[in-house]
Design a protein around this motif. Structure first.
Motif, PDB file in Angstrom:
ATOM      1  N   GLU A   1      27.137   4.759  37.151  1.00  0.00           N
ATOM      2  CA  GLU A   1      25.818   5.103  36.615  1.00  0.00           C
ATOM      3  C   GLU A   1      24.704   4.784  37.600  1.00  0.00           C
ATOM      4  OE1 GLU A   1      25.527   3.278  32.768  1.00  0.00           O
ATOM      5  OE2 GLU A   1      26.766   4.821  31.822  1.00  0.00           O
ATOM      6  N   ASP A   2      25.029   3.998  38.626  1.00  0.00           N
ATOM      7  CA  ASP A   2      24.018   3.648  39.624  1.00  0.00           C
ATOM      8  C   ASP A   2      23.988   4.607  40.816  1.00  0.00           C
ATOM      9  OD1 ASP A   2      22.850   1.594  38.414  1.00  0.00           O
ATOM     10  OD2 ASP A   2      23.774  -0.011  39.570  1.00  0.00           O
ATOM     11  N   ILE A   3      24.909   5.571  40.826  1.00  0.00           N
ATOM     12  CA  ILE A   3      24.991   6.377  42.040  1.00  0.00           C
ATOM     13  C   ILE A   3      23.780   7.266  42.214  1.00  0.00           C
ATOM     14  CG2 ILE A   3      27.452   6.434  42.496  1.00  0.00           C
ATOM     15  CD1 ILE A   3      27.632   8.886  40.828  1.00  0.00           C
ATOM     16  N   ASP A   4      23.613   7.647  43.454  1.00  0.00           N
ATOM     17  CA  ASP A   4      22.463   8.444  43.862  1.00  0.00           C
ATOM     18  C   ASP A   4      22.524   9.821  43.211  1.00  0.00           C
ATOM     19  OD1 ASP A   4      20.441   9.688  45.086  1.00  0.00           O
ATOM     20  OD2 ASP A   4      21.222   9.502  47.129  1.00  0.00           O
ATOM     21  N   LYS A   5      21.530  10.091  42.353  1.00  0.00           N
ATOM     22  CA  LYS A   5      21.564  11.345  41.595  1.00  0.00           C
ATOM     23  C   LYS A   5      21.264  12.558  42.456  1.00  0.00           C
ATOM     24  CE  LYS A   5      20.674   9.508  37.059  1.00  0.00           C
ATOM     25  NZ  LYS A   5      19.842   8.301  37.154  1.00  0.00           N
ATOM     26  N   GLY A   6      20.578  12.340  43.562  1.00  0.00           N
ATOM     27  CA  GLY A   6      20.203  13.453  44.429  1.00  0.00           C
ATOM     28  C   GLY A   6      21.398  14.303  44.829  1.00  0.00           C
ATOM     29  N   ILE A   7      22.478  13.598  45.157  1.00  0.00           N
ATOM     30  CA  ILE A   7      23.667  14.306  45.615  1.00  0.00           C
ATOM     31  C   ILE A   7      24.239  15.179  44.499  1.00  0.00           C
ATOM     32  CG2 ILE A   7      26.026  13.971  46.430  1.00  0.00           C
ATOM     33  CD1 ILE A   7      25.029  11.495  47.860  1.00  0.00           C
TER      34      ILE A   7
ATOM     35  N   ASP B   1      25.078  20.472  41.925  1.00  0.00           N
ATOM     36  CA  ASP B   1      24.816  21.359  40.791  1.00  0.00           C
ATOM     37  C   ASP B   1      24.268  22.688  41.285  1.00  0.00           C
ATOM     38  OD1 ASP B   1      25.644  20.323  38.472  1.00  0.00           O
ATOM     39  OD2 ASP B   1      23.803  19.217  38.026  1.00  0.00           O
ATOM     40  N   ALA B   2      23.336  22.573  42.237  1.00  0.00           N
ATOM     41  CA  ALA B   2      22.678  23.765  42.762  1.00  0.00           C
ATOM     42  C   ALA B   2      23.678  24.684  43.444  1.00  0.00           C
ATOM     43  CB  ALA B   2      21.577  23.354  43.742  1.00  0.00           C
ATOM     44  N   THR B   3      24.723  24.109  44.026  1.00  0.00           N
ATOM     45  CA  THR B   3      25.708  24.959  44.690  1.00  0.00           C
ATOM     46  C   THR B   3      26.720  25.504  43.694  1.00  0.00           C
ATOM     47  OG1 THR B   3      27.242  23.152  45.103  1.00  0.00           O
ATOM     48  CG2 THR B   3      25.565  23.557  46.789  1.00  0.00           C
ATOM     49  N   GLY B   4      26.559  25.145  42.411  1.00  0.00           N
ATOM     50  CA  GLY B   4      27.467  25.655  41.391  1.00  0.00           C
ATOM     51  C   GLY B   4      28.819  24.979  41.403  1.00  0.00           C
ATOM     52  N   ALA B   5      28.845  23.702  41.819  1.00  0.00           N
ATOM     53  CA  ALA B   5      30.113  22.988  41.884  1.00  0.00           C
ATOM     54  C   ALA B   5      30.668  22.723  40.490  1.00  0.00           C
ATOM     55  CB  ALA B   5      29.917  21.668  42.615  1.00  0.00           C
TER      56      ALA B   5
ATOM     57  N   LYS C   1      32.263  17.986  41.635  1.00  0.00           N
ATOM     58  CA  LYS C   1      31.173  17.011  41.626  1.00  0.00           C
ATOM     59  C   LYS C   1      31.724  15.604  41.815  1.00  0.00           C
ATOM     60  CE  LYS C   1      28.231  17.263  38.071  1.00  0.00           C
ATOM     61  NZ  LYS C   1      27.529  17.794  36.890  1.00  0.00           N
ATOM     62  N   ILE C   2      32.829  15.330  41.094  1.00  0.00           N
ATOM     63  CA  ILE C   2      33.412  13.999  41.202  1.00  0.00           C
ATOM     64  C   ILE C   2      34.000  13.772  42.589  1.00  0.00           C
ATOM     65  CG2 ILE C   2      35.277  12.521  40.345  1.00  0.00           C
ATOM     66  CD1 ILE C   2      34.836  13.695  37.591  1.00  0.00           C
TER      67      ILE C   2
END
Ligand SMILES: Nc1ncnc2c1ncn2[C@@H]1O[C@H](COP(=O)(O)OP(=O)(O)O)[C@@H](O)[C@H]1O
Ligand SMILES: [Mg+2]
Lengths: 259, 272, 308
Positions: free
Chosen positions: B168-174, B179-183, B188-189
């Protein structure tokens, strides 16, 4: 009154921080100490309330022989001397008023200190001190949530709550922006004038020192090379104190001065 | 006195009443707990036993303590078994915790699933170590394998809870970028999260390893291997010197593990 | 309107999540920060460099070798003796017990569980409180930045490491011979264990503390003791309370088994019912334990939020 006569300070590692310093500061003076970093400014200040010991010579502060002070007597002596640090040295996670009240624990018994039971008088004094530096309305905010300038005001209020006769300040505005620094120095000046409290401040910036202090002491490599009214300070003297030309770095208001 | 100051004084937070109530409440709970304490009675015998135990700690059974062969009782071999149980159990727990953690992390599965997952983790944590031990003994029979399985299951709870916090602490930016690349969720994981997590996960497992070795020292009490059986049997028979040998075995091994583990962990977590 | 509400509710849960007490994580983070500071060097030109650490191939190989060694020692040795199919055929035994906890579950047993469970909670609370009270002053003695003597703090730290080596149950087992069976030994064992872990967590915090305010208050003429109380205690109070509450959670779980060595509480009943294979009763005890832990955890979380 503060009297240094032939005071030297040699640190245990052999560094000679001050050499044969002799000077006298009267009650109510506003003294700025200037000099390069490492010149011995902080050491001079720390000697006055015995945060560090005199190696040679004699130092009399408020009629006490500082070298002889220790234990309870030293603590009693320190109550009348406030000190403000460059990094504010406030208690994090604690309200502004409790930071100011911390200056009162020296006079309180251990039990009240443990439970944080401050008297009504102490609380009023703390609020009055905060009012004095213009941040009364921040009394119940957390100290670490204030801006740098406000934090330094809290530190100043803390020393005021000691009802000091002397306030020592070790580069009190060096970590602040020019505008805020100016305001804090005005606070110092007002307190100096209104309450006749001696202020001794180490200043990194020449212009601030000259603007607010009545008297300037220049130190170079542990020796006093100038001691006189601010009005007498000129380019040549500064060159002697700094051992080089004055640069932009030594002047806080370089940019705004041109206005 | 300026009115503004008096006004501010009146606005001061009133904590005295609240603090007094809290203090009294705490005192009442503790006194009530103390009142109901019972004990077998501190008699002279107790003092003698205490002295005997201290004596024994100074002079433990050296034949056991320095026996490195498989014949007779060997504290070093028993401790080796204890560490082995802790080690394999930790690896088992650290792996089993992975699915629980990912299926309970709010930022991956959303609040509803996360609550369900956390409840399951809490249920697993409720099983006391001895109950798990006895349940596994019905499968493997007594011995260290039951211990490994017990430690493994018993550590899922804490490990996955810590994993969840790390996730839950991971960097959300990544994640947003992915998401934007439609992964897909799997992508994602695999590419957004795992690289950020590995060091912290290993660090968590090592932290739990310390605890697991301590826990493995008591599993012998229900027959799940390790040094515990030897220790409890010696205590029960008043063989203090034998018990002291076992205690020294635990002290030395646990201390060494703590030192090593602290070193590795702090290097790991700050190494990025 | 609907969307607005949704937004607000997720925002709340987010801040909720951030406020959740995370003592272990905080503790690990501090360790990490300390190590980072240790490996950071400032060059003469003012730039800072951090020596990197990487999980190398060598490390992985070492772990693999240890793993194979232990695997062979326990799992290998086991299957040398027993047939794999026997193991597989007995797996349902485990599931059977789980199933019976459910199918034979009998609420009427609840009345017998309440008192021992209260005992268990009391042991945990009292033990934690006693351990916590002692941990504060000793944590000061163990902090190298406050006790200027490295010898004193070193000796205290070493003693603490020894205290921490035994799990609560081992302390209880030994104390039973001195104080006799009863809840008292559970309290003492819990207190010793709590003292050990809490003191360590605390001195880790104190050693990373900014002591400048301490210096400032000492300079007002306050004694070292008063300066501690006014400047250091407020800074560590949050961590202290959070670690203490965290200890309560650990201790409730660990005191549930202390009955096995005569310390009273719910552990005795777990022991008896496992021996008699009354798995339904075990189920009741586990439900009571689950609910108790849940309540304590939530109170603990609430208190911590309130205090911060
Ligand atoms: N605690 C100390 N131990 C040894 N040397 C010190 C200590 N404090 C300061 N010094 C040395 O004494 C000299 C004067 O330092 P200081 O008074 O801090 O100068 P300034 O405040 O003017 O920058 C410097 O050379 C500094 O390195
Ligand atoms: Mg200085």
């Amino acid at each position: 009154m503060i009297q240094f006569s032939h005071v030297s300070k040699i640190y245990p590692n052999g560094t000679v921080a001050l050499k044969d310093v002799t000077l006298e500061i009267q009650q109510g003076e506003f003294v700025a100490i200037i000099g390069l970093s490492g010149a011995g400014k902080s050491t001079l200040i720390k000697l006055i309330n015995k945060m560090t010991d005199v190696t040679e010579g004699s130092l009399i502060v408020n009629k006490s022989d500082v070298r002889r002070l220790q234990g309870a007597e030293l603590r009693r002596f320190r109550r009348r001397i406030g000190i403000v640090f460059q990094s504010f040295n406030l208690i994090n996670r604690t309200s502004v008023i409790n930071n100011v009240l911390a200056a009162r624990v020296a006079d309180m018994n251990f039990f009240s200190t443990l439970l944080g039971l401050y008297s009504r008088d102490d609380k009023l004094l703390a609020l009055e001190s905060l009012d004095n530096v213009g941040i009364l309305e921040k009394a119940y905010s957390r100290a670490d949530q204030l801006s740098g300038g406000q934090q330094q005001r809290v530190a100043l209020a803390r020393t005021l709550a000691q009802k000091p006769s002397i306030i020592l300040a070790d580069e009190p505005v060096a970590s602040l922006d020019p505008i805020t620094a100016n305001q804090i120095m005005k606070d110092f000046k007002r307190i100096n004038v209104d309450h006749n409290i001696t202020v001794i401040a180490n200043m990194h910036h020449v212009d601030m020192a000259l603007k607010y202090a009545n008297r300037v002491i220049g130190i170079n490599k542990g020796e006093i090379v100038f001691d006189g009214p601010s009005s007498q300070v000129n380019e040549d003297l500064l060159k002697k104190i700094y051992g080089r030309e004055i640069t932009d770095e030594d002047i806080m208001f370089k940019k705004t001065l041109g206005e | 006195m300026k009115p503004a100051i008096l006004e501010m004084y009146d606005k001061r937070p009133r904590t005295l009443v609240r603090n007094t109530i809290l203090f009294v409440l705490m005192a009442v709970i503790l006194v009530w707990s103390w009142e109901t304490m019972d004990y077998g009675g501190i008699n002279e015998n107790g003092a003698v036993v205490a002295r005997n135990i201290l004596d024994a700690l100074i002079r433990p059974n050296e034949a056991w303590l320095f026996n490195f062969t498989a014949t007779g009782t060997s504290i070093p071999l028993l401790m080796l078994e204890t560490v082995a149980i802790g080690f394999l159990g930790t690896i088992l727990g650290a792996i089993l915790a992975l699915p629980f953690a990912f299926l309970s992390a709010r930022n991956i599965v959303g609040p509803v699933m996360s609550n369900v997952g956390n409840t399951i983790i809490s249920i697993i944590r409720t099983f006391p170590i001895f109950i798990l031990g006895l349940m596994f003994i019905r499968v493997t029979g007594p011995g260290p394998l039951a211990g490994v399985l017990t430690i493994g299951i018993a550590s899922i709870g804490m490990i996955s809870k810590l994993y969840v916090e790390i996730i839950e602490d991971i960097d959300k930016g990544i994640l947003l970028a992915l998401d934007a690349t439609g992964a897909t969720r799997f992508q994602k994981i695999r590419y957004g999260i795992i690289p950020q997590l590995t060091a912290n996960f290993i660090s968590t497992a090592i932290y739990r390893f310390e605890i697991n070795v301590r826990n493995a020292t008591i599993l012998g009490l229900v027959g799940a291997g390790g040094i515990g059986f030897t220790l409890i049997a010696a205590l029960g028979a008043y063989r203090w010197k034998d018990a002291a040998a076992a205690l020294w075995g635990i002290i030395v091994v646990v201390l060494v593990i703590e030192i090593i583990s602290t070193k590795i962990r702090s290097k790991l977590v700050s190494g990025e | 309107m609907n969307e607005k509400q949704k937004k607000r509710s997720t925002g709340d849960s987010e801040s909720e999540r951030l406020k959740r007490p995370r003592p272990v994580k905080a503790f690990l983070d501090r360790l990490a920060a300390r190590n980072l500071a240790h490996r950071t060097t400032t060059l003469s030109n003012g730039a800072t460099i951090v020596r990197p650490f990487s999980w190398s191939l060598t490390n992985s190989l070492i772990i693999l070798v240890i793993f194979l060694f232990f695997w062979d020692m326990i799992v290998g040795a086991y299957f040398d003796k027993y047939d794999f199919m026997i193991f597989v055929r007995r797996i349902p035994n485990f599931l059977n017990i789980l199933q019976k906890m459910w199918t034979e579950f009998d609420w009427s047993y609840f009345d017998f569980v309440v008192d021992p469970m209260v005992d268990t909670i009391q042991m945990a609370l009292l033990g934690t409180a006693i351990g916590a009270v002692f941990s504060l002053p000793v944590a000061f003695l163990a902090s190298a930045n406050i006790v200027k003597s490295k010898i004193v703090s070193g000796v205290v730290k070493t003693i603490l490491s020894f205290v921490r080596t035994f799990p609560t149950l081992v302390y209880a087992a030994i104390l039973a011979f001195i104080f006799g069976y009863g809840t008292l030994i559970g309290v003492l064992a819990t207190a010793i264990f709590t003292f050990g872990i809490l003191t360590k967590m605390l001195f880790e915090v104190i050693e990373t503390l900014d002591l400048s305010s301490f210096v400032a208050i000492e300079a007002t003429g306050a004694s070292k003791g008063k300066a501690f109380i006014t400047s250091v205690i407020p800074q560590i109070m949050g961590s202290f309370l959070s670690f203490t509450l965290y200890s309560i959670e650990i201790n409730i779980r660990s005191s549930a088994i202390l009955g096995y060595v005569g310390a009273g509480g719910v552990g005795i009943m777990l022991d008896e019912n496992m021996n008699w294979r009354r798995y339904g009763n075990i189920g009741v005890i586990l439900v009571v334990l689950f609910v108790s832990v849940l309540i304590i955890e939530n109170i603990s979380r609430y208190l911590r939020k309130k205090l911060s």
